[in-house]
Design a protein around this motif. Structure first.
Motif, mmCIF file in Angstrom:
data_model
loop_
_atom_site.group_PDB
_atom_site.id
_atom_site.type_symbol
_atom_site.label_atom_id
_atom_site.label_comp_id
_atom_site.label_asym_id
_atom_site.label_seq_id
_atom_site.Cartn_x
_atom_site.Cartn_y
_atom_site.Cartn_z
ATOM 1 N N SER A 171 10.370 2.128 -3.866
ATOM 2 C CA SER A 171 10.120 0.736 -3.484
ATOM 3 C C SER A 171 11.535 0.040 -3.096
ATOM 4 O O SER A 171 12.666 0.596 -3.484
ATOM 5 C CB SER A 171 9.989 0.077 -5.066
ATOM 6 O OG SER A 171 8.791 0.392 -5.672
ATOM 7 N N HIS A 204 8.343 -4.105 -1.483
ATOM 8 C CA HIS A 204 7.615 -3.131 -0.576
ATOM 9 C C HIS A 204 7.226 -1.891 -1.385
ATOM 10 O O HIS A 204 8.395 -1.192 -1.536
ATOM 11 C CB HIS A 204 8.100 -3.129 0.634
ATOM 12 C CG HIS A 204 8.559 -4.171 1.231
ATOM 13 N ND1 HIS A 204 7.682 -5.056 1.904
ATOM 14 C CD2 HIS A 204 9.653 -5.107 1.184
ATOM 15 C CE1 HIS A 204 8.315 -6.304 2.230
ATOM 16 N NE2 HIS A 204 9.554 -6.229 1.945
ATOM 17 N N ARG A 215 5.900 1.992 -1.545
ATOM 18 C CA ARG A 215 5.534 2.963 -0.753
ATOM 19 C C ARG A 215 4.791 4.132 -1.348
ATOM 20 O O ARG A 215 5.419 4.504 -2.345
ATOM 21 C CB ARG A 215 6.823 3.502 0.217
ATOM 22 C CG ARG A 215 6.378 4.246 1.643
ATOM 23 C CD ARG A 215 7.802 4.738 2.318
ATOM 24 N NE ARG A 215 7.956 3.676 3.159
ATOM 25 C CZ ARG A 215 7.593 3.526 4.312
ATOM 26 N NH1 ARG A 215 6.835 4.409 4.951
ATOM 27 N NH2 ARG A 215 7.888 2.361 5.224
ATOM 28 N N HIS A 216 3.690 4.373 -1.239
ATOM 29 C CA HIS A 216 2.902 5.352 -1.915
ATOM 30 C C HIS A 216 2.536 6.439 -1.031
ATOM 31 O O HIS A 216 2.249 6.213 0.208
ATOM 32 C CB HIS A 216 1.490 4.721 -2.610
ATOM 33 C CG HIS A 216 1.765 3.703 -3.519
ATOM 34 N ND1 HIS A 216 2.253 2.381 -3.003
ATOM 35 C CD2 HIS A 216 1.876 3.631 -4.936
ATOM 36 C CE1 HIS A 216 2.546 1.751 -4.450
ATOM 37 N NE2 HIS A 216 2.070 2.332 -5.258
ATOM 38 N N GLU A 265 -0.002 7.600 3.628
ATOM 39 C CA GLU A 265 0.820 6.669 2.901
ATOM 40 C C GLU A 265 0.373 5.473 3.013
ATOM 41 O O GLU A 265 -0.261 4.945 3.963
ATOM 42 C CB GLU A 265 2.066 6.597 3.595
ATOM 43 C CG GLU A 265 2.957 7.932 3.428
ATOM 44 C CD GLU A 265 4.661 7.883 3.629
ATOM 45 O OE1 GLU A 265 4.900 6.753 3.681
ATOM 46 O OE2 GLU A 265 5.214 9.134 3.662
ATOM 47 N N ILE A 324 1.528 1.164 2.120
ATOM 48 C CA ILE A 324 2.540 0.422 1.281
ATOM 49 C C ILE A 324 2.052 -0.873 0.954
ATOM 50 O O ILE A 324 1.192 -1.650 1.670
ATOM 51 C CB ILE A 324 3.680 0.196 2.675
ATOM 52 C CG1 ILE A 324 4.085 1.195 3.506
ATOM 53 C CG2 ILE A 324 4.740 -0.531 2.121
ATOM 54 C CD1 ILE A 324 4.693 1.158 4.760
ATOM 55 N N GLY A 346 -1.067 1.140 6.029
ATOM 56 C CA GLY A 346 -0.860 2.619 5.989
ATOM 57 C C GLY A 346 -2.078 3.351 6.342
ATOM 58 O O GLY A 346 -2.993 2.841 7.028
#
Ligand SMILES: [Ca+2]
Ligand SMILES: [Ca+2]
Ligand SMILES: [Ca+2]
Ligand SMILES: [Zn+2]
Length: 522
Positions: free
Chosen positions: A84, A92, A94-95, A108, A110, A123
């Motif tokens: 993050s 933000h 991010r995964h 990914e 976001i 993403g």
């Protein structure tokens, strides 16, 4: 739903369009994504952008449940938050997507959050993946395939000195260059789609001769090489050099070619931030600055360049090891240092200065008589701490808040110096070390004294002797800093007396680690 959905693809491929489907196949569930604007990739199936209207924004915690419902993603897929970051636009997050517990490289999403809700997400995830993820090859067999592919003469982990350096620098007895294979899913250089996915072992392979560094993805089913990602521009090695004030020091340097090195480290193997040091060659232009170079990793180097580079490393190490902070912004902020600046040409009265400008450090060379280049450890630490302060507080640089700002820089600048020069020691430091910039002055007295601020006509007591009330020096930021400086000295070393306004004090020594932890969380 699928049929009607595809009619929208043309409209949504290149522009945002509102999707408003009605449930018509019994499968589709009611989700907040119906009210969102979606933009799709070329396949028309996976959304690359999702924008939510004000009243219809999901929480971060529920976004992927909604996504999963809308696109009917199977329970074999998981989404994991891995980073993050925060700025004026909000947070933000991010995964990365995992399939049956294995990360999919490049898959990914976001989530952009403001006021607790997701207003925008972007993403690319992989839908409809169905595959077996049990490897056929062992990790050891895959590594042999990767090493056959690279075919180097020797590797970093085969050299004991390299291994010892890594363990010392990371403060981790288990640190090693020996490649560990991570099971991942990748499409290699092809599009990130279910059809292109392969199960691989990814190895980070650091070759010593010829020098090179690579990610190598080995197919875990067949042993084939799926991808090789060269990291040749980031060939960082252990170097050393004669510094200006600390004798010969160890540092990370960048190998540009077989016989050319420079003061940079960008590979993030040892530290979580890039560190680059440039030579302004007594000029005023950052863009015309050059690399500090040498034909060997062990020098000869420019000694002021070495001090600035090594000092930036030391400051990074101090904040990381003592306060768990990854660089100035706690997110790997690149440390840029510019040495041999012509400060007079830049509008300063002389070259006896160094400064942090919000992005980089700039160091003058002193006057060559009473002041030497301003690259000693407590000054480097001082300038970089201004960056830490910038990212973590709003201590306006004037009057009392400015004096605190200055004092935090003196405190952590000296803490970096003590951490590096007296490792493990907690108190009883040489009195000279409580001076600021003692190494860069010909008389060894420095420019301030934390143990005795009065020596430089700076106050040691709030509104006591030498307390400055004028508007010069931004409201006395380098003067009234003496009060908190003396406070920190007392916390570390202890002391007793009566201050300038008549209060008797008796402070036990807490030692450097505890005192710095208090200052850091102040
Ligand atoms: Ca980097
Ligand atoms: Ca000092
Ligand atoms: Ca006093
Ligand atoms: Zn300062």
């Amino acid at each position: 739903m699928k049929k009607r959905y595809s009619r929208f693809v043309v409209a949504t491929m290149f522009c945002m369009a509102v999707l408003a489907f009605a449930a018509d196949d019994g499968q589709e569930k009611n989700t907040i994504l119906h009210q969102a604007q979606l933009k799709f990739d070329q396949t028309g199936k996976t959304p690359t952008e999702i924008k939510f209207a004000g009243a219809q924004q999901p929480a971060v915690a529920t976004f992927f449940q909604e996504y999963q419902k809308y696109f009917q993603i199977s329970g074999d897929n998981q989404i994991q938050l891995y980073r993050s970051s925060y700025d004026q636009l909000g947070a933000h997050h991010r995964h990365i997507q995992h399939y049956k517990g294995i990360p999919i490289i490049g898959a990914e999403y976001i989530l952009h959050e403001k006021n607790g809700a997701v207003w925008y997400a972007n993403g690319r995830l992989v839908h409809d993946l169905k595959m077996d993820v049990a490897p056929v090859l062992s990790e050891a067999a895959a590594l042999q395939a990767a090493l056959r592919h690279i075919g180097a003469e020797s590797y970093m982990w085969q050299n004991e000195a390299n291994e010892a350096f890594l363990k010392r620098e990371r403060n981790d007895a288990n640190a090693t260059f020996y490649p560990k294979g991570e099971l991942q899913l990748t499409s290699g250089r092809a599009e990130i789609t279910a059809a292109n996915m392969k199960l691989v072992y990814r190895f980070d392979i650091y070759a010593a001769k010829p020098l090179g560094r690579y990610y190598v993805d080995v197919d875990a089913k067949t042993g084939a090489i799926v991808n090789q990602i060269t990291r040749i521009h980031d060939v960082e090695v252990n170097g050393s050099g004669a510094s200006l004030y600390n004798g010969t020091v160890a540092m990370r340097v960048d190998q540009v070619s077989g016989s050319s090195y420079r003061l940079q480290a960008n590979d993030n193997t040892v530290r979580g931030a890039d560190i680059r040091t440039y030579n302004m060659n007594n000029g005023t232009s950052y863009t015309n600055s050059t690399d500090f170079t040498s034909s060997s990793a062990t020098g000869p180097w420019d000694d002021a360049g070495v001090s600035a580079h090594w000092g930036a490393e030391a400051t990074y190490d101090y904040f990381f090891q003592k306060h768990g902070r990854n660089s100035l912004n706690n997110a790997g902020f690149t440390l840029l240092s510019y040495v041999h600046a012509n400060l007079v040409g830049m509008g300063y009265p002389n070259n006896v200065n160094a400064f942090w400008d919000g992005s980089r450090m700039t160091y003058g060379d002193g006057d060559g008589v009473n002041y030497f280049p301003l690259v000693c450890l407590d000054v480097v630490g001082h300038e970089l701490t201004h960056g830490v302060t910038d990212f973590s507080s709003n201590l306006i640089y004037s009057y009392e808040s400015g004096a605190l700002n200055e004092s935090f820089s003196d405190i952590f600048g000296n803490a970096v110096e003590l951490f590096k020069e007296n490792p493990g020691q907690e108190s009883g430091f040489p009195l000279a070390r409580w001076r600021v910039g003692e190494d860069l002055t010909a008389n060894g007295l420095g420019i301030r004294n934390m143990q005795n601020p009065n020596e430089f006509s700076d106050p040691d007591t709030y509104q006591g002797a030498y307390w400055y009330t004028g508007s010069g020096d931004n409201g006395g930021v380098h003067i009234n800093s003496g009060v908190q400086n003396f406070w920190f000295y007392l916390l570390v070393e202890g002391g007793s007396g009566t201050n300038d306004v008549g209060y008797a004090y008796n402070v036990p020594s807490l030692g450097l680690t505890k005192a710095a932890a208090i200052a850091y969380t102040n």
